[in-house]
Design a protein around this motif. Structure first.
Motif, PDB file in Angstrom:
ATOM      1  N   ALA A  12     -81.328  20.610 111.127  1.00  0.00           N
ATOM      2  CA  ALA A  12     -82.116  20.659 109.887  1.00  0.00           C
ATOM      3  C   ALA A  12     -81.860  21.950 109.117  1.00  0.00           C
ATOM      4  CB  ALA A  12     -83.602  20.528 110.210  1.00  0.00           C
ATOM      5  N   GLY A  13     -81.835  23.076 109.812  1.00  0.00           N
ATOM      6  CA  GLY A  13     -81.589  24.359 109.151  1.00  0.00           C
ATOM      7  C   GLY A  13     -80.209  24.424 108.523  1.00  0.00           C
ATOM      8  N   ALA A  15     -78.337  21.824 107.606  1.00  0.00           N
ATOM      9  CA  ALA A  15     -78.296  20.875 106.487  1.00  0.00           C
ATOM     10  C   ALA A  15     -78.956  21.477 105.252  1.00  0.00           C
ATOM     11  CB  ALA A  15     -78.983  19.568 106.868  1.00  0.00           C
ATOM     12  N   ALA A  16     -80.101  22.114 105.438  1.00  0.00           N
ATOM     13  CA  ALA A  16     -80.792  22.748 104.310  1.00  0.00           C
ATOM     14  C   ALA A  16     -79.952  23.871 103.718  1.00  0.00           C
ATOM     15  CB  ALA A  16     -82.152  23.275 104.765  1.00  0.00           C
ATOM     16  N   MET A  17     -79.342  24.666 104.575  1.00  0.00           N
ATOM     17  CA  MET A  17     -78.486  25.760 104.111  1.00  0.00           C
ATOM     18  C   MET A  17     -77.290  25.209 103.333  1.00  0.00           C
ATOM     19  SD  MET A  17     -76.641  28.579 106.500  1.00  0.00           S
ATOM     20  CE  MET A  17     -75.325  29.597 105.910  1.00  0.00           C
ATOM     21  N   ASN A  18     -76.651  24.154 103.863  1.00  0.00           N
ATOM     22  CA  ASN A  18     -75.511  23.547 103.162  1.00  0.00           C
ATOM     23  C   ASN A  18     -75.919  23.020 101.792  1.00  0.00           C
ATOM     24  OD1 ASN A  18     -73.541  24.017 105.114  1.00  0.00           O
ATOM     25  ND2 ASN A  18     -73.924  22.089 106.152  1.00  0.00           N
ATOM     26  N   LEU A  19     -77.080  22.394 101.724  1.00  0.00           N
ATOM     27  CA  LEU A  19     -77.559  21.860 100.447  1.00  0.00           C
ATOM     28  C   LEU A  19     -77.790  22.975  99.435  1.00  0.00           C
ATOM     29  CD1 LEU A  19     -78.532  19.543  98.650  1.00  0.00           C
ATOM     30  CD2 LEU A  19     -80.808  19.834  99.675  1.00  0.00           C
ATOM     31  N   VAL A  20     -78.449  24.024  99.848  1.00  0.00           N
ATOM     32  CA  VAL A  20     -78.712  25.146  98.938  1.00  0.00           C
ATOM     33  C   VAL A  20     -77.400  25.779  98.469  1.00  0.00           C
ATOM     34  CG1 VAL A  20     -79.632  27.503  98.846  1.00  0.00           C
ATOM     35  CG2 VAL A  20     -81.033  25.645  99.753  1.00  0.00           C
ATOM     36  N   LEU A  21     -76.474  25.981  99.382  1.00  0.00           N
ATOM     37  CA  LEU A  21     -75.188  26.583  99.006  1.00  0.00           C
ATOM     38  C   LEU A  21     -74.381  25.657  98.099  1.00  0.00           C
ATOM     39  CD1 LEU A  21     -74.205  28.333 102.331  1.00  0.00           C
ATOM     40  CD2 LEU A  21     -74.815  29.429 100.167  1.00  0.00           C
ATOM     41  N   TYR A  22     -74.457  24.360  98.345  1.00  0.00           N
ATOM     42  CA  TYR A  22     -73.762  23.399  97.489  1.00  0.00           C
ATOM     43  C   TYR A  22     -74.329  23.454  96.065  1.00  0.00           C
ATOM     44  CZ  TYR A  22     -72.197  18.980  95.525  1.00  0.00           C
ATOM     45  OH  TYR A  22     -71.653  18.024  94.696  1.00  0.00           O
ATOM     46  N   PHE A  67     -72.237  22.876 111.802  1.00  0.00           N
ATOM     47  CA  PHE A  67     -73.421  22.371 112.486  1.00  0.00           C
ATOM     48  C   PHE A  67     -73.483  22.860 113.934  1.00  0.00           C
ATOM     49  CE2 PHE A  67     -73.932  19.609 108.850  1.00  0.00           C
ATOM     50  CZ  PHE A  67     -75.318  19.530 108.740  1.00  0.00           C
ATOM     51  N   ILE A  68     -72.345  22.966 114.588  1.00  0.00           N
ATOM     52  CA  ILE A  68     -72.333  23.505 115.955  1.00  0.00           C
ATOM     53  C   ILE A  68     -72.819  24.947 115.958  1.00  0.00           C
ATOM     54  CG2 ILE A  68     -70.802  24.240 117.841  1.00  0.00           C
ATOM     55  CD1 ILE A  68     -69.207  21.622 117.323  1.00  0.00           C
ATOM     56  N   VAL A  69     -72.345  25.743 115.008  1.00  0.00           N
ATOM     57  CA  VAL A  69     -72.785  27.139 114.918  1.00  0.00           C
ATOM     58  C   VAL A  69     -74.287  27.201 114.638  1.00  0.00           C
ATOM     59  CG1 VAL A  69     -72.585  29.268 113.571  1.00  0.00           C
ATOM     60  CG2 VAL A  69     -70.527  28.069 114.306  1.00  0.00           C
ATOM     61  N   GLY A  70     -74.785  26.352 113.740  1.00  0.00           N
ATOM     62  CA  GLY A  70     -76.221  26.326 113.451  1.00  0.00           C
ATOM     63  C   GLY A  70     -77.042  25.988 114.680  1.00  0.00           C
ATOM     64  N   ILE A  71     -76.569  25.041 115.461  1.00  0.00           N
ATOM     65  CA  ILE A  71     -77.266  24.678 116.698  1.00  0.00           C
ATOM     66  C   ILE A  71     -77.222  25.844 117.694  1.00  0.00           C
ATOM     67  CG2 ILE A  71     -77.135  23.177 118.728  1.00  0.00           C
ATOM     68  CD1 ILE A  71     -76.213  20.933 116.715  1.00  0.00           C
ATOM     69  N   LEU A  72     -76.086  26.505 117.785  1.00  0.00           N
ATOM     70  CA  LEU A  72     -75.986  27.660 118.691  1.00  0.00           C
ATOM     71  C   LEU A  72     -76.916  28.789 118.267  1.00  0.00           C
ATOM     72  CD1 LEU A  72     -72.147  27.727 119.404  1.00  0.00           C
ATOM     73  CD2 LEU A  72     -73.994  26.968 120.928  1.00  0.00           C
ATOM     74  N   VAL A 140     -86.067  27.550 107.701  1.00  0.00           N
ATOM     75  CA  VAL A 140     -86.136  26.088 107.855  1.00  0.00           C
ATOM     76  C   VAL A 140     -86.019  25.698 109.325  1.00  0.00           C
ATOM     77  CG1 VAL A 140     -84.976  23.899 107.335  1.00  0.00           C
ATOM     78  CG2 VAL A 140     -85.336  25.587 105.515  1.00  0.00           C
ATOM     79  N   ALA A 141     -85.068  26.271 110.037  1.00  0.00           N
ATOM     80  CA  ALA A 141     -84.873  25.916 111.445  1.00  0.00           C
ATOM     81  C   ALA A 141     -86.101  26.270 112.279  1.00  0.00           C
ATOM     82  CB  ALA A 141     -83.628  26.613 111.995  1.00  0.00           C
ATOM     83  N   THR A 142     -86.678  27.436 112.027  1.00  0.00           N
ATOM     84  CA  THR A 142     -87.865  27.843 112.777  1.00  0.00           C
ATOM     85  C   THR A 142     -89.061  26.968 112.436  1.00  0.00           C
ATOM     86  OG1 THR A 142     -87.039  30.115 112.865  1.00  0.00           O
ATOM     87  CG2 THR A 142     -89.374  29.802 113.342  1.00  0.00           C
ATOM     88  N   LEU A 143     -89.217  26.632 111.166  1.00  0.00           N
ATOM     89  CA  LEU A 143     -90.315  25.753 110.752  1.00  0.00           C
ATOM     90  C   LEU A 143     -90.196  24.374 111.404  1.00  0.00           C
ATOM     91  CD1 LEU A 143     -92.832  25.224 109.029  1.00  0.00           C
ATOM     92  CD2 LEU A 143     -91.296  24.613 107.137  1.00  0.00           C
ATOM     93  N   VAL A 144     -88.997  23.833 111.431  1.00  0.00           N
ATOM     94  CA  VAL A 144     -88.787  22.530 112.066  1.00  0.00           C
ATOM     95  C   VAL A 144     -89.083  22.620 113.560  1.00  0.00           C
ATOM     96  CG1 VAL A 144     -87.037  20.803 112.682  1.00  0.00           C
ATOM     97  CG2 VAL A 144     -87.188  21.654 110.330  1.00  0.00           C
ATOM     98  N   TYR A 145     -88.583  23.659 114.215  1.00  0.00           N
ATOM     99  CA  TYR A 145     -88.859  23.826 115.648  1.00  0.00           C
ATOM    100  C   TYR A 145     -90.363  23.953 115.885  1.00  0.00           C
ATOM    101  CZ  TYR A 145     -88.778  25.337 120.439  1.00  0.00           C
ATOM    102  OH  TYR A 145     -89.003  25.410 121.782  1.00  0.00           O
TER     103      TYR A 145
END
Length: 157
Positions: A12-13, A15-22, A67-72, A140-145
């Motif tokens: 989620a974090g 994806a949100a980051m990619n959307l904002v950067l896009y 996405f792998i880096v975001g998960i890590l 975003v990632a912390t809020l989702v968690y």
């Protein structure tokens, strides 16, 4: 279960980051598309004029890697939280996001320095944008968690 929550939060974090950067890329006409840039550099597909590869395979590799880096990153957050460092709160998310942004900036800088043929982009502004986009990721990632893990305290600390 915590690991699954962390993986979902990382997705989620990111994806949100990619959307904002896009969207920021569209608005400013600057190269800020991390997956496309990452895929181009990982596969060595920088065009002779310094532009990015737009092939589907380049984008797929870039998205997968990002996405792998975001998960890590969020698994790293979880390791910190579980060891008693920090909490799953808004204030912590901003601090750790900023720290990750600094780390990302350093990694990207060295990636550009050692790459055989890095794309021609405005590196300084890209690196600064990476710091701020990682703050957004961290939030975003912390809020989702937080929402998935049903903490016993308020996120807004």
């Amino acid at each position: 279960m915590k690991l699954i929550y962390a993986i979902l939060a990382g997705i989620a974090g990111t994806a949100a980051m990619n959307l904002v950067l896009y969207l920021l890329s569209l608005a400013t006409h600057r190269v800020l598309n991390v997956p496309q840039l990452l895929g181009t550099m990982l596969l060595g597909r920088t065009h002779p004029d310094g532009s990015l590869s737009a092939s589907n395979s380049t984008r797929a590799v870039g998205y997968l890697a990002h996405f792998i880096v975001g998960i890590l990153y969020i698994i790293g957050y979880l390791a910190l939280w579980e060891s008693g460092v920090g909490t799953v709160t808004a204030s912590w998310s901003l601090l750790i996001g900023f720290s990750n942004g600094i780390l990302a900036m350093v990694i990207w800088y060295f990636f550009f320095m050692i790459h055989q043929k890095p794309p021609l982009i405005k590196l300084e502004s890209y690196l600064v944008t990476m710091v701020f986009s990682h703050i957004f990721f961290g939030f975003v990632a912390t809020l989702v968690y937080y929402n998935l893990s049903d903490q016993e305290y308020s996120f807004w600390q």
